[in-house]
Design a protein around this motif. Structure first.
Motif, PDB file in Angstrom:
ATOM      1  N   THR A 112      62.011  66.016 -22.003  1.00  0.00           N
ATOM      2  CA  THR A 112      62.683  65.888 -20.114  1.00  0.00           C
ATOM      3  C   THR A 112      62.851  67.636 -20.089  1.00  0.00           C
ATOM      4  OG1 THR A 112      65.128  66.051 -21.384  1.00  0.00           O
ATOM      5  CG2 THR A 112      64.083  63.815 -20.428  1.00  0.00           C
ATOM      6  N   GLN A 113      61.987  68.368 -20.970  1.00  0.00           N
ATOM      7  CA  GLN A 113      62.106  69.839 -20.915  1.00  0.00           C
ATOM      8  C   GLN A 113      61.054  70.561 -20.538  1.00  0.00           C
ATOM      9  OE1 GLN A 113      63.738  71.426 -25.021  1.00  0.00           O
ATOM     10  NE2 GLN A 113      64.888  69.807 -25.611  1.00  0.00           N
ATOM     11  N   ASP A 114      59.454  69.932 -20.355  1.00  0.00           N
ATOM     12  CA  ASP A 114      58.776  70.099 -19.580  1.00  0.00           C
ATOM     13  C   ASP A 114      59.219  70.986 -18.318  1.00  0.00           C
ATOM     14  OD1 ASP A 114      57.510  71.631 -22.050  1.00  0.00           O
ATOM     15  OD2 ASP A 114      56.165  69.372 -22.162  1.00  0.00           O
ATOM     16  N   TYR A 115      59.360  69.645 -17.770  1.00  0.00           N
ATOM     17  CA  TYR A 115      59.330  69.192 -15.888  1.00  0.00           C
ATOM     18  C   TYR A 115      60.178  68.434 -15.957  1.00  0.00           C
ATOM     19  CZ  TYR A 115      54.398  72.249 -16.477  1.00  0.00           C
ATOM     20  OH  TYR A 115      53.415  72.520 -16.855  1.00  0.00           O
ATOM     21  N   VAL A 116      60.865  68.284 -14.271  1.00  0.00           N
ATOM     22  CA  VAL A 116      61.367  67.451 -14.368  1.00  0.00           C
ATOM     23  C   VAL A 116      60.866  66.316 -13.863  1.00  0.00           C
ATOM     24  CG1 VAL A 116      61.898  68.183 -11.381  1.00  0.00           C
ATOM     25  CG2 VAL A 116      63.871  66.747 -12.292  1.00  0.00           C
ATOM     26  N   SER A 117      61.186  65.022 -13.993  1.00  0.00           N
ATOM     27  CA  SER A 117      60.261  63.948 -14.052  1.00  0.00           C
ATOM     28  C   SER A 117      61.748  62.945 -13.766  1.00  0.00           C
ATOM     29  CB  SER A 117      59.532  63.548 -14.957  1.00  0.00           C
ATOM     30  OG  SER A 117      58.923  62.670 -14.544  1.00  0.00           O
ATOM     31  N   VAL A 118      61.716  62.718 -12.728  1.00  0.00           N
ATOM     32  CA  VAL A 118      62.724  60.686 -12.315  1.00  0.00           C
ATOM     33  C   VAL A 118      62.573  59.879 -13.388  1.00  0.00           C
ATOM     34  CG1 VAL A 118      63.649  59.244 -10.957  1.00  0.00           C
ATOM     35  CG2 VAL A 118      63.449  61.623  -9.904  1.00  0.00           C
ATOM     36  N   THR A 119      60.848  59.685 -13.903  1.00  0.00           N
ATOM     37  CA  THR A 119      60.152  58.595 -14.374  1.00  0.00           C
ATOM     38  C   THR A 119      60.157  59.051 -15.470  1.00  0.00           C
ATOM     39  OG1 THR A 119      58.353  59.019 -13.149  1.00  0.00           O
ATOM     40  CG2 THR A 119      57.979  57.607 -15.118  1.00  0.00           C
ATOM     41  N   ILE A 120      60.685  59.960 -15.880  1.00  0.00           N
ATOM     42  CA  ILE A 120      60.373  60.168 -17.783  1.00  0.00           C
ATOM     43  C   ILE A 120      62.765  59.846 -17.912  1.00  0.00           C
ATOM     44  CG2 ILE A 120      60.737  61.603 -19.609  1.00  0.00           C
ATOM     45  CD1 ILE A 120      57.948  62.856 -18.064  1.00  0.00           C
TER      46      ILE A 120
END
Length: 481
Positions: A112-120
């Protein structure tokens, strides 16, 4: 600028190792794997080599080697959503103990730290529901674990106009299932609060959500929904309509080209006009996830955080991610260094960051100069008042100037800095700030004798400098007499 710990140690099991011994690998692919591993030993920062190696290791299900290769690659490069989900799904296939569950939870947290992602984030919450023993059994401790993760997910991506509702739904469904089993009024209030919170945000599904909420309240003995919640739902729908065209222009099916980047910029300007920093920040996060190596986008994002949000920890974290995505851009490193100093970071960290920047593969002389001058500014600000050439702070700054000139000469012996930024800065410090006119004159004399001495611009600058020195010496003599 302290970086988050992004390394993940998933361990290596004996089962993985023994199973790999039984894999039948095509000789040509096996040779290619060995070749790629050898190339990465000498050229670890070549992105495509990592990608090719991962593809081959995944093809033959070489789990332990694939895990190690992913760890090595991620220590150097951020992963996108697909890369993270591939890794996480592969690890899920091998769950055999509580330790494996904890390691996958850690992997999600790093993902969750690299890029914002609702899927993750959604996958993380679903994993907790399915695999965490406390969450699964709905204990009080499990409820706390799930809520912390869900609130973090909402903070990171809950405002996503087209996808954020997935996180809200997952969170609310979990709390509803707990409420159904416990019948506790406090638990019912948690569910009610989630409905209220979501209905106050821009949401294209606001009418449907309001109807769902009304039915839920009816099931639990409440005759009607408060009028202020109905009004909030209407505002939510209107706000979503305001953003509908912009949201459509940046939908996930769009090609990552100049048109999409322009659409993101227009959307960001709309949110800035609404004066909601959280929504502006999320849009910048969405934009950099699509354009991760567009350095100007990172610079705009960090400038916004510095001028509007003003949260030191967040600013430093985003700068750390920016230079991780674009390590070759000197202006990004320089901005990060200046922000670190402005925010009161320790000088030891500042020095380490400058050293790291110079070793990060900067592209050209201007990139190196940007970093060298940013570090010099920090050291100059440490000079006492009045400053003298014998002070420790002056010694550190002079040593840095020496290192800077050596660095530029070593990497770019033929480079002509027609602005004389480094030389003029050094001369200014020696003559004006430290009052050492002889050292000031020496700086210019050494410069004239070098590559820059052939430049007419330098000759003019040197003459001006000598004129300035002579003027100072004349005034000093008159003062002493």
């Amino acid at each position: 600028m302290a970086e988050d710990n992004r390394d993940v140690d998933m361990g290596n099991s004996d089962d993985d190792s023994s199973s790999e011994e039984e894999v039948d690998i095509d000789p040509q692919d096996e040779q290619r794997i060995m070749q790629l591993e050898s190339q990465l030993e000498t050229s670890p920062t070549v992105y495509d080599l990592h990608v090719q190696l991962l593809e081959l290791l995944k093809k033959y299900k070489l789990k332990a080697r694939l895990r190690s290769a992913r760890q090595r690659m991620h220590s150097l490069f951020p992963f996108n959503e697909n890369q993270w989900m591939d890794w996480i799904n592969d690890e899920m296939e091998s769950i055999s103990s509580p330790k494996d569950i904890d390691e996958i939870k850690q992997l999600f947290q790093v993902a969750t730290q690299d890029y914002v992602s609702v899927t993750i984030w959604e996958s993380y919450l679903e994993f907790l529901q399915a695999a965490d023993p406390d969450v699964l059994s709905k204990t009080a401790a499990g409820g706390d674990v799930f809520r912390r993760a869900a609130e973090a997910a909402l903070t990171a991506a809950g405002l996503h106009l087209s996808e954020g509702h997935h996180i809200w739904q997952t969170y609310r469904s979990h709390e509803q299932s707990v409420a159904e089993e416990s019948g506790d009024e406090k638990q019912l209030e948690r569910v009610r609060s989630l409905y209220h919170r979501q209905l106050q945000l821009p949401n294209p599904q606001a009418p449907e959500l309001l109807q769902e909420y009304e039915e839920w309240e009816t099931q639990h003995g409440k005759a009607s929904v408060p009028q202020h919640i109905r009004a909030a739902a209407q505002r939510s729908s209107d706000a979503a309509q305001l953003r509908a065209a912009h949201e459509a222009a940046v939908s996930a099916d769009k090609t990552a080209d100049a048109t999409l980047l322009a659409a993101y910029m227009a959307y960001i300007q709309l949110e800035k006009a609404q004066k909601d920093p959280a929504r502006v920040q999320l849009l910048y996060e969405r934009a950099v996830s699509v354009f991760p190596v567009t350095s100007e986008l990172w610079l705009q994002y960090t400038r916004y955080l510095e001028t509007e949000v003003k949260v030191p920890t967040l600013i430093n974290q985003v700068y750390a991610r920016a230079v991780r995505n674009c390590p070759w851009v000197g202006s990004l490193w320089a901005a990060a260094l200046r922000a670190h100093e402005r925010l009161g970071g320790p000088d030891q960290e500042h020095e380490a960051m400058a050293t790291k920047a110079l070793a990060a593969g900067l592209q050209g002389p201007e990139d190196y100069l940007a970093v060298l001058l940013a570090r010099a500014d920090c050291l100059r600000h440490q000079l006492p008042t009045p400053a003298g050439p014998s002070s420790p702070a002056a010694g550190k700054l002079q040593a840095w100037f020496t290192h800077s000139r050596s660095t530029m000469t070593q990497y770019f012996p033929a480079y002509l800095d027609r602005s004389l930024s480094l030389q003029a800065y050094c001369a200014h410090v020696e003559g004006v700030l430290l009052g050492d006119l002889a050292s000031m004159r020496e700086v210019w004399e050494d410069t004239v004798k070098g590559q820059l001495g052939r430049s007419a611009i330098l000759l003019c600058a040197g003459l001006l400098c000598y004129s300035f020195v002579c003027s100072l010496m004349s005034r000093l003599e008159r003062f002493m007499h």
